[in-house]
Motif scaffolding. Structure first.
Motif, short mmCIF file in Angstrom:
data_model
loop_
_atom_site.label_atom_id
_atom_site.label_comp_id
_atom_site.label_asym_id
_atom_site.label_seq_id
_atom_site.Cartn_x
_atom_site.Cartn_y
_atom_site.Cartn_z
N ILE A 152 27.56 -57.60 -73.77
CA ILE A 152 27.15 -58.27 -72.69
C ILE A 152 28.39 -58.64 -71.74
N SER A 153 28.04 -58.42 -70.26
CA SER A 153 29.21 -58.55 -69.35
C SER A 153 28.29 -59.53 -68.37
N ALA A 154 29.19 -59.94 -67.59
CA ALA A 154 28.46 -60.84 -66.30
C ALA A 154 29.65 -60.97 -65.21
N THR A 155 29.39 -60.54 -64.14
CA THR A 155 30.19 -60.55 -62.86
C THR A 155 29.50 -61.02 -61.77
N ARG A 156 30.34 -62.12 -61.33
CA ARG A 156 29.82 -62.70 -59.64
C ARG A 156 31.05 -62.64 -59.06
N PRO A 157 30.63 -62.77 -57.59
CA PRO A 157 31.55 -62.71 -56.47
C PRO A 157 32.45 -63.89 -56.63
N ALA A 158 33.76 -63.48 -56.32
CA ALA A 158 34.90 -64.50 -56.42
C ALA A 158 34.48 -65.59 -55.46
N GLU A 159 34.47 -66.81 -55.57
CA GLU A 159 34.37 -67.74 -54.71
C GLU A 159 35.63 -68.32 -54.04
N VAL A 160 36.28 -67.83 -52.84
CA VAL A 160 37.53 -68.15 -52.35
C VAL A 160 37.36 -69.18 -51.24
N GLU A 161 37.91 -70.22 -51.41
CA GLU A 161 37.92 -71.25 -50.22
C GLU A 161 39.56 -70.96 -49.25
N GLU A 162 39.20 -71.27 -48.16
CA GLU A 162 40.35 -71.28 -47.37
C GLU A 162 41.34 -72.44 -47.82
N GLY A 163 42.68 -71.81 -47.92
CA GLY A 163 43.77 -72.66 -48.11
C GLY A 163 44.20 -72.38 -49.41
N ARG A 164 45.40 -72.98 -49.88
CA ARG A 164 46.25 -72.59 -51.15
C ARG A 164 45.21 -73.16 -52.10
N SER A 165 45.21 -72.35 -53.36
CA SER A 165 44.81 -72.76 -54.66
C SER A 165 45.75 -73.64 -55.44
N VAL A 166 45.56 -74.59 -55.80
CA VAL A 166 46.56 -75.33 -56.53
C VAL A 166 46.23 -75.46 -58.02
N LEU A 167 45.02 -75.86 -58.14
CA LEU A 167 44.48 -75.61 -59.57
C LEU A 167 42.90 -75.14 -59.64
N VAL A 168 42.77 -74.25 -60.24
CA VAL A 168 41.52 -73.54 -60.34
C VAL A 168 41.02 -73.51 -61.85
N HIS A 169 40.13 -74.05 -62.56
CA HIS A 169 39.90 -74.37 -64.02
C HIS A 169 38.64 -73.59 -64.45
N GLU A 170 38.59 -72.52 -64.97
CA GLU A 170 37.43 -72.06 -65.70
C GLU A 170 36.32 -71.65 -64.77
#
Length: 135
Positions: free
Chosen positions: A68-86
């Motif tokens: 089983i595998s799952a892939t979704r488009p990355a959700e990239v917000e403008e600006g600097r990512s400081v903390l992205v969790h799970e």
């Protein structure tokens, strides 16, 4: 986070989402947890894939393995990512089965980020009663 090559399993270097991996570091594909339950006639595989839609999930298998595998488009917000969790964009898991199954009759249900797969055991691997006859 990225595991640091050549170090123990607990050694990881945090990397903000969208950044390239530093030299000597390889990205990790998360492995979702699985519950595997067996009865006399079938196996049930339960796997949680929160945040994924049905059309982003691929399920394949043979008589002894489920993939089983799952892939979704990355959700990239403008600006600097400081903390992205799970917020995984991809997960992958190969599940070896404890007995041979009839993959042609497999059934899978995906609802609210949870997948339930029902796998009938192959006839030769089913637990069957053996009749006793008198001498």
């Amino acid at each position: 986070t990225w595991p640091v090559e050549g170090t123990g399993a607990g050694s990881q270097a945090p990397v903000a989402t969208g950044e390239a991996a530093p030299a000597g570091v390889q990205p990790v594909t998360p492995v979702p947890p699985v519950d595997l339950i067996e009865n006399a006639d079938e196996l049930w595989v339960f796997i949680d894939l929160p945040g994924f839609k049905r059309e982003e999930v691929t399920l394949e298998g043979d008589a002894q393995t489920i993939h089983i595998s799952a892939t979704r488009p990355a959700e990239v917000e403008e600006g600097r990512s400081v903390l992205v969790h799970e917020r995984y964009a991809q997960v992958d898991r190969v599940i070896p089965l404890p007995t041979t199954v009839d993959i042609e009759d497999a059934d899978a249900l995906f609802e609210d980020g949870a997948c339930k797969i029902t796998l009938p055991k192959a006839a030769a691997d089913r637990y069957q009663e053996i009749g006793l006859r008198s001498a």
